[in-house]
Design an enzyme around this catalytic site. Structure first.
Site, short mmCIF file in Angstrom:
data_model
loop_
_atom_site.label_atom_id
_atom_site.label_comp_id
_atom_site.label_asym_id
_atom_site.label_seq_id
_atom_site.Cartn_x
_atom_site.Cartn_y
_atom_site.Cartn_z
N CYS A 33 0.75 -1.25 0.10
CA CYS A 33 0.00 -0.09 0.09
C CYS A 33 0.98 1.35 -0.10
CB CYS A 33 -0.86 0.17 1.39
SG CYS A 33 -2.34 1.06 0.89
N HIS A 71 -3.84 -5.08 -0.21
CA HIS A 71 -3.42 -5.56 1.03
C HIS A 71 -3.42 -7.23 1.15
CE1 HIS A 71 -3.38 -1.77 3.42
NE2 HIS A 71 -3.96 -1.55 2.55
N GLU A 115 -2.31 -8.90 3.48
CA GLU A 115 -2.43 -9.45 4.52
C GLU A 115 -4.01 -9.43 5.00
OE1 GLU A 115 -1.57 -6.56 3.86
OE2 GLU A 115 -2.33 -5.04 5.30
#
Lengths: 212, 253
Positions: free
Chosen positions: A80, A190, A192
């Site tokens: 990001c 993202h 994650e």
């Protein structure tokens, strides 16, 4: 050891937890210690705040040089704002960035956010979008082309060298959402927070030799 | 393929447990938050929303630990709200593992909170939660304190204001429909979605899968939020997405 760079700007827990989840045998540290970043075999630069605060945070933390050193040689993953920071500058602020990669970070323009079906798209670009793997890369291994990843951003990178783009998404026009050069891989989305596809990308990073 | 419309199950939390009430009162226990979040993740939820409806000191303490437990096991975005009133609250929730924080009552008391929060943390993690109740034909008023206090503020105007102040998303709940299972207030949803440039999450009133479709197609929402239809096992997230896909809506598999 894998270092997640902590420059004092919010949620690093998610990135660290996802890395620990995919690499239970790897030592994952969230660190604001330059020596620890220098000692790490691979480095993750997260970021999800506003760019002026993010760059100020990085400079204030005293970790700038350690991060730039890691960018020169070791497997490096930017996420990001950790991707956006690599470019020359961002329209958000505007803010001068690390200038490791030539190019700019630009805000989505409302006038450009109308689909052919005349639907008006919103800013931020928020949610799960399909990612086109435009160039094969070890970090895409095992992830079907077109897999959806989670995005939450209003700004996106425009690399001066289009050859570093390895992934794009449409909003509604294609924009660069993954870049790679040598030991550097960075994504606008993202991983994650992108469930199976995201965890696979992180698992690929943990075993990547940094060659491309 | 482009950006998918999102399906967001919402967990109302009180003292670390999932609860669901009708029109914000008469609460019933609906399960353990971590177990419920894991199930939704496995079913394909695009995001999970947590709302601490008690927001007492005790409940808040339990909330942080609960968010940490969920974030350790569930790798999709988590939105958390309820009693968020300071930048410190936002930081604590983000550090616990929240990806987005929703602000409701405190934003009415101090509208500069949205700007301060988005300048520091980024607009993409600041959600303005608006509880709206119909007050006249095509007019809705903002209510605060968990739906107990009217503000006299027009919901459409307030939505525009918070978006201008830096909120990155609007979580719009119709109090008239909440828990009533008669579908979203589509006029309210459409009015807000058309008025703002940021994404809108429709909330309040889902009783069937076609209600979800209507929220997107007729309401113009970017995401749909529901609680009871998912909690009690009536429908899975997968069934919701299948219904949306049949209706021509792009969703994540």
């Amino acid at each position: 050891m894998l270092a997640v760079v902590d420059y004092g700007m919010g949620n690093l827990r998610s990135v660290a937890k996802a890395l620990m989840h995919v690499a239970p045998d790897e030592r994952v540290v969230v660190t604001s210690d330059a020596a620890e970043i220098r000692a790490a075999s691979r480095v993750v630069l997260p970021g999800q705040s506003a760019m002026p605060e993010t760059m100020a945070g990085l400079l204030r933390s005293g970790l700038h040089d350690a991060v730039v050193e890691a960018l020169e040689a070791r497997p490096f993953l930017g996420v990001c704002l950790g991707l956006q920071m690599l470019f020359d500058d961002s329209e958000e602020g505007p803010t001068a960035c690390l200038a490791v990669l030539p190019g700019k970070v630009r805000r989505f323009r409302e006038a450009e956010l109308v689909t052919p079906a005349r639907e008006r798209l919103k800013i931020p670009h928020m949610g799960w979008n399909s990612v086109r793997q435009t160039v094969p890369h070890p970090l895409w291994a095992g992830i079907p082309g077109g897999s959806r990843f989670y995005f939450a951003h209003s700004y996106y990178p425009v690399p001066a060298d289009p050859a570093i783009t390895v992934g794009t998404a449409d909003y509604p026009s294609p924009f660069t959402c993954a870049i790679a050069r040598a030991n550097i891989f960075a994504v606008q989305f993202h991983p994650e927070k992108s469930q199976r596809a995201g965890l696979r990308l992180l698992a690929n990073f943990v075993t990547w030799d940094g060659r491309f | 393929m482009s950006l998918a419309k999102r399906v967001i199950p919402c967990l109302d939390i009180a003292d670390g447990r999932v609860v669901k009430g009708v029109n914000f009162v008469d609460l019933k226990d609906a399960g353990d938050p971590v177990e419920t979040a894991r199930r939704y993740d496995a079913e394909g939820a695009d995001e999970i929303a947590f709302l601490d409806i008690r927001a007492s000191v005790e409940s808040r303490g339990l909330l942080y630990g609960m968010i940490e437990s969920v974030a350790d096991q569930v790798f999709i975005p988590l939105t958390v709200g309820g009693g968020v009133s300071t930048l410190g609250d936002i930081r604590a929730l983000l550090n616990a593992g929240a990806d987005k924080v929703s602000i409701n009552t405190a934003g009415i008391h101090d509208p500069t909170l949205f700007r301060a929060a988005s300048e520091y943390y980024g607009a993409q993690c600041i959600v303005a939660a608006i509880d709206a109740k119909k007050c006249a034909v095509d007019r809705w008023q903002v209510w605060i304190h968990g739906g107990r206090t009217p503000t006299g503020i027009d919901a459409i105007e307030w939505a525009c204001e918070v978006a201008a102040q830096g909120a990155g998303e609007i979580l719009l709940t119709s109090m008239d429909r909440d828990g009533a299972r008669r579908g979203f207030d589509l006029k309210l949803t459409r009015a807000v979605a058309d008025a703002v440039d940021v994404p809108v999450i429709a909330s309040g009133g889902v009783g069937s899968l076609s209600d979800l479709v209507d929220g997107i197609v007729e309401g113009g929402a970017d995401a749909v939020l529901a609680a009871s239809i998912f909690h009690y096992g009536e429908f899975t997230i997968g069934a919701a997405k299948a219904a949306m896909r049949v209706a021509g809506i792009e969703v994540r598999d």
